[in-house]
Design an enzyme around this catalytic site. Sequence first.
Site, PDB file in Angstrom:
ATOM      1  N   TYR A 166       0.801  -1.222   0.000  1.00 38.42           N
ATOM      2  CA  TYR A 166       0.000   0.000   0.000  1.00 38.42           C
ATOM      3  C   TYR A 166       0.836   1.275   0.000  1.00 38.42           C
ATOM      4  O   TYR A 166       0.408   2.299  -0.526  1.00 38.42           O
ATOM      5  CB  TYR A 166      -0.963  -0.001   1.191  1.00 38.42           C
ATOM      6  CG  TYR A 166      -2.118  -0.955   1.027  1.00 38.42           C
ATOM      7  CD1 TYR A 166      -3.100  -0.725   0.074  1.00 38.42           C
ATOM      8  CD2 TYR A 166      -2.234  -2.090   1.827  1.00 38.42           C
ATOM      9  CE1 TYR A 166      -4.163  -1.601  -0.085  1.00 38.42           C
ATOM     10  CE2 TYR A 166      -3.295  -2.971   1.677  1.00 38.42           C
ATOM     11  CZ  TYR A 166      -4.255  -2.721   0.720  1.00 38.42           C
ATOM     12  OH  TYR A 166      -5.306  -3.593   0.563  1.00 38.42           O
ATOM     13  N   THR A 189     -14.670  -3.623  -8.961  1.00 40.04           N
ATOM     14  CA  THR A 189     -15.320  -4.716  -8.223  1.00 40.04           C
ATOM     15  C   THR A 189     -16.832  -4.506  -8.142  1.00 40.04           C
ATOM     16  O   THR A 189     -17.309  -3.389  -7.943  1.00 40.04           O
ATOM     17  CB  THR A 189     -14.726  -4.803  -6.804  1.00 40.04           C
ATOM     18  OG1 THR A 189     -13.303  -4.819  -6.898  1.00 40.04           O
ATOM     19  CG2 THR A 189     -15.199  -6.045  -6.087  1.00 40.04           C
ATOM     20  N   VAL A 196     -20.420  -2.508  -8.697  1.00 37.93           N
ATOM     21  CA  VAL A 196     -19.482  -1.406  -8.888  1.00 37.93           C
ATOM     22  C   VAL A 196     -20.055  -0.050  -8.486  1.00 37.93           C
ATOM     23  O   VAL A 196     -19.329   0.792  -7.944  1.00 37.93           O
ATOM     24  CB  VAL A 196     -18.960  -1.390 -10.339  1.00 37.93           C
ATOM     25  CG1 VAL A 196     -20.041  -1.001 -11.331  1.00 37.93           C
ATOM     26  CG2 VAL A 196     -17.747  -0.487 -10.459  1.00 37.93           C
ATOM     27  N   SER A 228     -16.165   1.632 -13.099  1.00 38.95           N
ATOM     28  CA  SER A 228     -16.224   1.210 -14.501  1.00 38.95           C
ATOM     29  C   SER A 228     -17.624   1.371 -15.080  1.00 38.95           C
ATOM     30  O   SER A 228     -17.792   1.489 -16.300  1.00 38.95           O
ATOM     31  CB  SER A 228     -15.757  -0.240 -14.650  1.00 38.95           C
ATOM     32  OG  SER A 228     -16.489  -1.106 -13.805  1.00 38.95           O
ATOM     33  N   ASP A 280     -20.926  -2.556 -20.711  1.00 39.37           N
ATOM     34  CA  ASP A 280     -22.276  -2.785 -21.227  1.00 39.37           C
ATOM     35  C   ASP A 280     -22.491  -1.998 -22.521  1.00 39.37           C
ATOM     36  O   ASP A 280     -23.090  -2.500 -23.478  1.00 39.37           O
ATOM     37  CB  ASP A 280     -23.317  -2.370 -20.187  1.00 39.37           C
ATOM     38  CG  ASP A 280     -23.035  -2.962 -18.829  1.00 39.37           C
ATOM     39  OD1 ASP A 280     -23.479  -4.080 -18.563  1.00 39.37           O
ATOM     40  OD2 ASP A 280     -22.342  -2.303 -18.033  1.00 39.37           O
ATOM     41  N   ALA A 306     -20.132  -1.080 -24.591  1.00 35.42           N
ATOM     42  CA  ALA A 306     -19.333  -1.742 -25.631  1.00 35.42           C
ATOM     43  C   ALA A 306     -20.038  -2.992 -26.152  1.00 35.42           C
ATOM     44  O   ALA A 306     -20.036  -3.261 -27.368  1.00 35.42           O
ATOM     45  CB  ALA A 306     -17.954  -2.095 -25.081  1.00 35.42           C
ATOM     46  N   HIS A 333     -24.876  -0.837 -13.238  1.00 39.17           N
ATOM     47  CA  HIS A 333     -24.205  -1.922 -13.961  1.00 39.17           C
ATOM     48  C   HIS A 333     -24.800  -3.220 -13.438  1.00 39.17           C
ATOM     49  O   HIS A 333     -24.301  -3.830 -12.503  1.00 39.17           O
ATOM     50  CB  HIS A 333     -22.696  -1.876 -13.708  1.00 39.17           C
ATOM     51  CG  HIS A 333     -21.950  -3.042 -14.299  1.00 39.17           C
ATOM     52  ND1 HIS A 333     -22.037  -3.387 -15.619  1.00 39.17           N
ATOM     53  CD2 HIS A 333     -21.112  -3.947 -13.730  1.00 39.17           C
ATOM     54  CE1 HIS A 333     -21.279  -4.449 -15.850  1.00 39.17           C
ATOM     55  NE2 HIS A 333     -20.716  -4.813 -14.714  1.00 39.17           N
ATOM     56  N   THR A 357     -16.046 -13.258 -15.825  1.00 38.65           N
ATOM     57  CA  THR A 357     -15.781 -12.332 -16.931  1.00 38.65           C
ATOM     58  C   THR A 357     -14.540 -11.526 -16.576  1.00 38.65           C
ATOM     59  O   THR A 357     -14.404 -11.073 -15.438  1.00 38.65           O
ATOM     60  CB  THR A 357     -16.959 -11.365 -17.161  1.00 38.65           C
ATOM     61  OG1 THR A 357     -17.122 -10.537 -16.009  1.00 38.65           O
ATOM     62  CG2 THR A 357     -18.252 -12.120 -17.407  1.00 38.65           C
TER      63      THR A 357
END
Length: 315
Positions: free
Chosen positions: A69, A123, A126, A147, A152, A154, A179, A233
């Site tokens: 970290y 993660t 999201v 993200s 989705d 794309a 998402h 995925t």
Amino acid sequence: MTNEKVNKVALIGAGFVGSSYAFTLINQVITDELVVIDLNQDKAMGDVMDLNHGKAFAPHPVNTWYGDYEDCKDADIVCICAGANQKPGETRLDLVEKNLNIFKGIVDNVMKSGFDGIFLVATNPVDILTYATWKFSGLPKERVIGSGTTLDTARFRYMLSEYFDAAAHNVHAYIIGEHGDTELAVWSHANIGSVPITELMKKNDQYKQEDLDEMMENVRHAAYQIIEKKGATYYGVAMSLARITRAILHNENSILTVSTYLDGEYGADDVYIGVPALVNRNGATEVIELALNDTEKEQFAHSVNVLKEILAPHF
């Protein structure tokens, strides 16, 4: 000597998504430095060794190492891919309890290093975890990004390109919202080469509304289908993360459907959700507010409400 800015990404989580993201960063000439951090030190060290062994074939030398970290202190981006994985039959929202606890520890440790860059969250769920990262970190809202619905969107553009037999980069269409299961297609702004899809439908009776409805369901359930077939995925989302990272580090002012904070836009507030936003060196600096039709407004409001109901017990 050179005074050029050296771009640095810290990756937390060397699982399927994290390692795919690292591989993509190196092969797309996106960053100068990459530090990989994971509780499983052997896995992270193994990934770094594997990546470095291919350095002679990379288009650009990327200084890649295993760290901790403390290495986040001077990072431009900390990308979080760590957390519990989505199991077959499990929704993204089922992961909330597991991953909120994990994220509190991660974000606290990153901030203790003196980090003052941009968080990029991958993660699931999201949108929830991006909100949590913002709360835990205390950073300005534009410097915490998820993200969102970039993948989705794309997927949607790919399916539209296949259906209408057009190059994907000439398809302009967005998936917005959570998402997950309540995301929606913005059909009112979908076009191919500037021609609205609604016009294409009118001109050619081979295009059917039921086909488009099925396409949207396939976009929404794509992750479940992939998880059922291969367990997880990772390639697509890694490429989406790399695209966002490029937009940030290269100060592109690109419009991407990231998970970003709404403060009145789209009639919503105090929520992170996938919408088109301007992404540059300062983060997601501006929400692009599309003029939705009444059906889309209703669907988006439902998506917001689902996320807020999940957030309510925790924040």
